[in-house]
Write a protein that holds these residues in place. Structure first.
Motif, PDB file in Angstrom:
ATOM      1  N   SER A   1     -63.619 -46.592 -95.394  1.00  0.00           N
ATOM      2  CA  SER A   1     -64.708 -46.866 -94.466  1.00  0.00           C
ATOM      3  C   SER A   1     -64.431 -48.144 -93.686  1.00  0.00           C
ATOM      4  CB  SER A   1     -66.025 -47.017 -95.226  1.00  0.00           C
ATOM      5  OG  SER A   1     -65.991 -48.185 -96.031  1.00  0.00           O
TER       6      SER A   1
ATOM      7  N   ASN B   1     -71.421 -51.354 -94.886  1.00  0.00           N
ATOM      8  CA  ASN B   1     -71.616 -49.958 -94.476  1.00  0.00           C
ATOM      9  C   ASN B   1     -73.089 -49.645 -94.247  1.00  0.00           C
ATOM     10  OD1 ASN B   1     -68.924 -49.135 -94.366  1.00  0.00           O
ATOM     11  ND2 ASN B   1     -68.847 -48.758 -96.567  1.00  0.00           N
TER      12      ASN B   1
ATOM     13  N   ASN C   1     -74.723 -48.379 -90.794  1.00  0.00           N
ATOM     14  CA  ASN C   1     -75.493 -47.122 -90.784  1.00  0.00           C
ATOM     15  C   ASN C   1     -76.875 -47.280 -90.146  1.00  0.00           C
ATOM     16  OD1 ASN C   1     -73.565 -45.450 -91.920  1.00  0.00           O
ATOM     17  ND2 ASN C   1     -74.202 -45.876 -94.020  1.00  0.00           N
TER      18      ASN C   1
ATOM     19  N   ASN D   1     -71.969 -43.006 -91.701  1.00  0.00           N
ATOM     20  CA  ASN D   1     -72.840 -41.870 -91.369  1.00  0.00           C
ATOM     21  C   ASN D   1     -72.248 -40.998 -90.272  1.00  0.00           C
ATOM     22  OD1 ASN D   1     -74.737 -42.512 -93.239  1.00  0.00           O
ATOM     23  ND2 ASN D   1     -76.253 -43.314 -91.824  1.00  0.00           N
ATOM     24  N   ASN D   2     -71.453 -41.623 -89.395  1.00  0.00           N
ATOM     25  CA  ASN D   2     -70.833 -40.869 -88.305  1.00  0.00           C
ATOM     26  C   ASN D   2     -69.397 -40.467 -88.607  1.00  0.00           C
ATOM     27  OD1 ASN D   2     -73.130 -40.890 -86.716  1.00  0.00           O
ATOM     28  ND2 ASN D   2     -72.654 -42.880 -85.819  1.00  0.00           N
TER      29      ASN D   2
ATOM     30  N   SER E   1     -69.641 -46.280 -88.191  1.00  0.00           N
ATOM     31  CA  SER E   1     -70.476 -46.167 -89.384  1.00  0.00           C
ATOM     32  C   SER E   1     -70.030 -44.993 -90.251  1.00  0.00           C
ATOM     33  CB  SER E   1     -71.947 -45.969 -88.999  1.00  0.00           C
ATOM     34  OG  SER E   1     -72.136 -44.711 -88.399  1.00  0.00           O
TER      35      SER E   1
END
Length: 798
Positions: free
Chosen positions: A91, A53, A57, A67-68, A65
């Motif tokens: 994730s 991950n 990121n 983050n998105n 990712s």
């Protein structure tokens, strides 16, 4: 189900997508016969979920990712009857990791394939994220369209798990392992199960490695020369991994693209020979005909070699590989983190490199070498071609990151961790950074964190320190954290270390408290919201902190009111009374009420501030009824801190006390803090305010004038002289409500009525005699304690 196409035919996935601008150029050269070693292909432990991950990121436009916000169902198992099963959304890193672990596959292979097939890792291609449901290109032949039915292979998780199976199945069949299948219980979680028992019956039509092998499906073992035709050329399958990659994408361009992506991101696809002997744990790497000692497993991995690839060879075989003769070759005998070739005039111009995460970073100068905390004595000398076989990371930056998502700046021989992104951005606006392993980072000496304000730092053991102006202070408890208002008005950020070596040693720092003097005469306690002035009359003082802490303390607002004399800590129900520089416990609600206190007066301050105030016993109220645990005698607390006793239970009641109001204490405590004077309480009470004497009776209190005192055989002067206590100590006596005394009296324990005269009691022989003597039909008879009645001698009967 995972097998939805004709497995008798070679699988054709979509043509390779354009690869550009990702990672660094690799020194490795694409070898069509040996795309990847099986040991790298099989290394499922290269990246944990968090590392995957963190890697995703790094790409701001990544389609997958965390983050998105990307998530997808977690593959949780497989069975011949149900096919693949899935759980809740997780994730992309979890999906990739679980698929890789289930099939013993390197997760880096899946990541590189995702990028090759759909660019969803970086999200930078022109088609961006539209191919997320066919991200692995699984089931997408050159001659047909990709699957779109969600019930089959469409969807990110389905693509990843199907591809992971296909890679490993192809590799194992190419090696002739016709019986290969996966049987896993409770993976990835309890209750999940992988049962690939249908794989041995599944036919394979892909490339084979060299040897006498069976392709399965009942075919007899036969000799394979290991060659397969790719784009019209004969290619030798040097490894099962190479065969699997060609089975997945039967084109040079696609596999060249995969190779470029993989080596650009993760390093070499082939490993140097790492080995040990049966009798020793020493590990060696072989290159250029020499063996080099590997000081640690962490360093081995920093050279891009998995510990799982270490082979055990015979002692005689190991002895046949020479160790470099330093004098003649200029080579060191072991690997190191800081390396160069023996020559300063070879192809790289005598560059010095830092090795980490399978990558070589070149030092720009000897000054930078020094700034990283190294010297020429730190350099190990290795063959140039071995050094350049590692991925080229370019010039080493003065800023670097680690897999644990920490960032550092290097200067003056130390690394300094940067916790706050805004501080990092201000120092490194161009974001030029290197990426080092935690192992490499740990050998660089650490300095103080870089910060633009005070911060809190927690080590791996959970100890929290305040760092203020380059000085550490330890927080002894959560109570101290709260009293300072770090999570309130000060808003001080707390950063947790993943590695204690990331900061310099904190030594033995001073401990923070919640009680401070801001000058020689002004003491404050901190309560999390503000600082509270402690009146000087309380006699409490503390140390004056240094100017840095004092500045921090002064950031807290001052409360408008001073500290109450009644305090408690948040973790205890004990209420304390501050008096003459010490705190005394208030042991009961009776004492609390008799002290004239109310709950609104209690100040809750930190436990450490409470502890800092010296303890001075217990605080009882004047007039409080008390006794010891081992004796039935009842006392009243006098105003001088002593206690005086009641002569009888009747006298106790006559003074308005209730038996339920008596507080009992250990004799040692009561005798220590409130000693007995041996004085008894008289039923005759002299009041200093009114200059009168009152008699306490069971039916009330009574005032006596001089003649009445004479009738009872008393005098005001004698009572006044014999009374050591004040009338005000008795909380339940209201002298203003006392009635004039009657000379007709009786005790509570008998029915005889007496007439009191000249210090004697005269019993009435009958009610008629009482009425006749008093000349009243209903004479006023008052009830006195037995003590009072018995103190009067008996006269003649009436």
């Amino acid at each position: 189900m995972k097998k939805l196409f004709s497995l008798g035919l070679m699988l054709l996935t979509v043509s390779a997508l354009v690869f550009s601008g990702i990672g660094h150029a690799s020194a490795d050269t694409f070898n069509a016969n040996d795309i990847m070693d099986d040991s790298i292909f099989n290394n499922s432990g290269t990246l944990a979920v968090g590392n995957i991950n963190a890697f995703l990121n790094q790409f701001p436009s990544s389609c997958i990712s965390p983050n998105n916000g990307f998530s997808s169902p977690d593959p949780t198992g497989y069975s011949p009857s149900q096919g693949f099963t899935y759980g809740g959304n997780v994730s992309a890193g979890q999906v990739i990791s679980d698929a890789a672990q289930a099939y013993g596959l390197n997760p880096e292979v899946l990541i590189a394939t995702l990028q090759k097939e759909s660019s969803v890792v970086t999200g930078t291609a022109s088609y961006h994220c539209q191919y997320i449901n066919t991200a692995m290109g699984y089931g997408c032949p050159d001659s047909g369209s990709c699957p779109t039915d969600p019930a089959t292979m469409s969807g990110f998780s389905k693509q990843v798990i199907h591809a992971a199976w296909l890679f490993k199945f192809g590799q194992q069949r190419a090696l002739g392992n016709v019986g290969w299948n996966v049987q896993l219980s409770n993976y990835p979680a309890a209750g999940d199960h992988w049962d690939n028992s249908d794989d041995p019956a599944t036919c394979y039509g892909g490339p084979m490695t060299q040897g006498i092998l069976s392709r399965g499906c009942g075919q007899a073992a036969t000799y394979f020369d290991g060659y397969t035709t790719i784009d019209g050329s004969a290619v030798h399958m040097n490894s099962g991994a190479t065969a699997a990659l060609y089975w997945y994408t039967p084109h040079f361009s696609g596999n060249q693209n995969f190779f470029n992506i993989f080596t650009g991101w993760f390093g070499s696809t082939t490993l140097p020979s790492a080995f040990k002997t049966p009798s020793s744990s020493t590990v060696y790497v072989q290159t250029n005909g020499y063996k080099f000692t590997v000081p640690s497993m962490a360093m081995l991995q920093d050279y891009g070699i998995s510990p799982g690839s270490i082979q055990t060879i015979s002692q005689s075989s190991a002895d046949s590989i020479p160790t470099p003769d330093t004098a003649s070759t200029g080579l060191s005998t072991s690997l190191g983190y800081v390396v160069k070739s023996p020559s300063d005039s070879d192809a790289d111009g005598g560059a010095v490199y830092l090795i980490s995460v399978g990558t070589r970073y070149s030092f720009s100068s000897m000054q930078e070498l020094s700034d990283y905390g190294f010297s020429t004595s730190s350099i190990n000398y290795l063959p140039l071609n071995y050094i350049t076989s590692l991925k080229n990371g370019g010039g080493l930056s003065y800023f670097f990151g680690t897999p644990s998502s920490n960032a550092f700046q290097v200067s003056s021989g130390t690394k300094r961790i940067i916790f706050d992104s805004s501080v990092y951005n201000s120092l490194n606006p161009s974001n030029v950074t290197s990426f080092l392993s935690d192992g490499t980072a740990s050998i660089i000496p650490s300095g103080l964190p870089i910060t633009n304000r005070e911060i809190l730092v927690s080590n791996t053991a959970g100890t929290v320190y305040l760092l203020d102006n380059n000085t550490y202070y330890v927080l002894p408890s959560m109570d101290t954290y709260s009293c300072w208002g770090f999570n309130g008005p000060l808003g001080t950020p707390l950063y947790r270390l993943v590695n204690d070596s990331y900061i310099s040693s904190v030594g033995t720092p001073s401990g923070l408290g919640c009680l401070y003097n801001t000058d020689a005469s002004t003491t404050y306690t901190l309560n999390g919201s503000n600082k509270i002035l402690i009146p000087s009359s309380y006699g409490i003082s503390s140390t004056i902190p240094n100017s840095d802490l004092l500045n921090l303390i002064n950031k807290l607002p001052s409360r408008s009111s001073s500290l109450s004399k009644v305090v408690k800590g948040p973790s205890s129900a004990t209420v304390w009374y501050i008096e003459n520089g010490v705190k005394k416990s208030i042991p009961s609600m009776t004492a609390f009420n008799l002290l004239g206190l109310n709950l609104n007066q209690i100040d809750t301050i930190s436990d450490s501030a409470v502890s800092a105030i010296p303890t001075g016993g217990m605080k009882l109220a004047v007039g409080e009824a008390v006794k010891t645990d081992d004796n039935g005698a009842v006392f009243v607390v006098d105003s001088d801190g002593s206690r005086i006793s009641f002569a009888s239970g009747d006298d106790f009641s006559a003074y308005g006390y209730n038996w339920n109001s008596i507080d009992s204490f250990p004799s040692t405590s009561l005798n220590s803090y409130y000693p007995s004077t041996g004085t008894s309480i008289s039923p005759y009470l002299y009041d200093q305010t009114t200059d009168k004497v009152y008699l306490m009776g069971l039916s009330g209190c009574y005032s006596l004038d001089a003649s009445q005192l004479t009738s009872f055989g008393q005098s005001q002067s004698a009572i006044q002289a014999g009374q050591s206590y004040s009338s005000s100590i008795f909380p339940y006596v209201s002298l203003s409500s006392c009635k004039p005394v009657s000379l007709f009296v009786k005790s509570s324990s008998q029915g005889t009525v007496y007439w009191v005269d000249s210090g004697q009691k005269h019993p009435f022989t009958s009610w008629q005699s009482l009425q006749s003597y008093s000349n009243q039909s209903n004479p006023n008879v008052i009830t006195l304690s037995s003590t009072t009645i018995n103190s009067l001698p008996t006269g003649t009967s009436l």
